[in-house]
Design an enzyme around this catalytic site. Sequence first.
Site, mmCIF file in Angstrom:
data_model
loop_
_atom_site.group_PDB
_atom_site.id
_atom_site.type_symbol
_atom_site.label_atom_id
_atom_site.label_comp_id
_atom_site.label_asym_id
_atom_site.label_seq_id
_atom_site.Cartn_x
_atom_site.Cartn_y
_atom_site.Cartn_z
ATOM 1 N N GLY A 50 0.854 -1.184 0.000
ATOM 2 C CA GLY A 50 0.000 0.000 0.000
ATOM 3 C C GLY A 50 0.889 1.233 0.000
ATOM 4 O O GLY A 50 1.769 1.361 0.861
ATOM 5 N N ALA A 51 0.692 2.118 -0.950
ATOM 6 C CA ALA A 51 1.636 3.222 -1.150
ATOM 7 C C ALA A 51 1.940 4.007 0.127
ATOM 8 O O ALA A 51 3.107 4.153 0.509
ATOM 9 C CB ALA A 51 1.096 4.135 -2.251
ATOM 10 N N ASP A 238 -0.908 4.989 -6.508
ATOM 11 C CA ASP A 238 0.490 4.848 -6.111
ATOM 12 C C ASP A 238 1.325 6.041 -6.538
ATOM 13 O O ASP A 238 2.411 6.280 -5.990
ATOM 14 C CB ASP A 238 1.062 3.551 -6.689
ATOM 15 C CG ASP A 238 0.423 2.346 -6.019
ATOM 16 O OD1 ASP A 238 -0.698 1.975 -6.416
ATOM 17 O OD2 ASP A 238 1.031 1.801 -5.058
ATOM 18 N N ASN A 248 -1.905 3.113 -10.543
ATOM 19 C CA ASN A 248 -2.514 2.336 -9.480
ATOM 20 C C ASN A 248 -2.451 0.869 -9.865
ATOM 21 O O ASN A 248 -1.995 0.506 -10.953
ATOM 22 C CB ASN A 248 -3.962 2.780 -9.226
ATOM 23 C CG ASN A 248 -4.512 2.229 -7.917
ATOM 24 O OD1 ASN A 248 -3.886 2.349 -6.875
ATOM 25 N ND2 ASN A 248 -5.675 1.581 -7.987
HETATM 26 C C1 LIG Z 1 -3.694 3.413 -0.598
HETATM 27 S S1 LIG Z 1 -2.804 2.059 -1.257
HETATM 28 C C2 LIG Z 1 -2.487 2.543 -2.845
HETATM 29 C C3 LIG Z 1 -2.193 1.363 -3.757
HETATM 30 O O1 LIG Z 1 -1.126 0.491 -3.281
HETATM 31 C C4 LIG Z 1 -1.438 -0.854 -3.707
HETATM 32 O O2 LIG Z 1 -0.365 -1.476 -4.331
HETATM 33 P P1 LIG Z 1 0.379 -2.738 -3.612
HETATM 34 O O3 LIG Z 1 -0.689 -3.596 -2.979
HETATM 35 O O4 LIG Z 1 1.113 -3.413 -4.751
HETATM 36 O O5 LIG Z 1 1.318 -2.111 -2.609
HETATM 37 C C5 LIG Z 1 -2.550 -0.662 -4.680
HETATM 38 O O6 LIG Z 1 -2.076 -0.224 -5.932
HETATM 39 C C6 LIG Z 1 -3.335 0.427 -3.986
HETATM 40 O O7 LIG Z 1 -4.357 0.932 -4.738
#
Ligand SMILES: CSC[C@H]1O[C@H](OP(=O)(O)O)[C@H](O)[C@@H]1O
Length: 355
Positions: A50-51, A238, A248
């Site tokens: 999560g970013a 992201d 995203n």
């Molecule tokens: C508020 S989280 C934003 C974003 O991060 C996630 O990516 P990951 O699970 O690969 O870290 C996802 O793209 C969320 O939407």
Amino acid sequence: MFEQPIPTLRRDGDTLVILDQTALPFRTETISLRSLNDAAHAIRSMQVRGAPLIGATAAHGVALALVQDGAGDQSLRHALQVLGATRPTAVNLHWALARMARVLHPLTPAARVHAAWAEAEAIRADDAASCDAIGRHGLALIAAIAARRPGPVRVMTHCNAGWLATCGAGTALAPIYAAQAAGIEVEVFVSETRPRNQGLLSAWELRAAGVAHTLIADNAAGLLLMRAEVDLVITGADRVAANGDTANKVGTYLKALAARAAELPFYIAAPHSTLEFSCANGASIPIENRDAEEVRLIRGMNADGGDGDLRLVPTETQVLNPAFDITPANLITGIITERGTAPAAGLAGLYPEAV
Ligand SMILES: CSC[C@H]1O[C@H](OP(=O)(O)O)[C@H](O)[C@@H]1O
């Protein structure tokens, strides 16, 4: 202030305790990070993901490094380099490390450890406050729909941009939790989000919170949008470029296309740490390509309650596994930030100091 049911990250002396998101939704387990390598691995392996949470974890990882490896210039530079190389797309990581560097480089080594913990905590608190504000601004959109007609407001999301992805209420799900607290009935359509199935994390979150939700296969989203069985789409982000183009989780672009074809609103929810005004447009946002085995395998729970990976195809099968895609600003109705909601191409109006 939204209180996370389980802290996604928590300082404990000279360790950082994280919720292991590679065990969820099957097991709820925490891990204590003690070193730079522990923090880097946690980000690369998506134990934390999560970013915004990636950024906060990296900030705390700098503090862990200075405690274990010393607080000299070389140790600080090494920590920033190792953590900065963990994942390329979420700008929050690089934003947090740049903020740590600005604070720590001018200090003497003796002053750096305390300052690193303090700045990492400030980043955590900043994110929690931003999530709450995004919830308030996103609530206005949901309340406007609720005022127009009876019945639940039907929100579609993608991946997980809930409290698990942040240090607070989440981004895309923060308006959902705010609507629940305000007594507005919402129903959430959650896409599984192959290959890492972060949608299962959203389903886990929403079930625990008592929010009505329906899990769908990623490929079912288009039909629900075409049938107008959704009132609006809200996803996380992201990285948001200056012109509003947004990176995203892969699959976001397809939902944006389907929402536009169905003439339904499509919103991005993102705090300031996800906005990069020095990035002109989506073409310059790096897209992370992840390990092929993430696609060849799928994680699930077996009959006796244990969880593990099942192989879908042989290792010889060729795979392409981009973890993100880019949604152009012209497909985005608005971006919900902690300062308010703006048209995708109008972010500068909310952050005049940044442009
Ligand atoms: C508020 S989280 C934003 C974003 O991060 C996630 O990516 P990951 O699970 O690969 O870290 C996802 O793209 C969320 O939407």
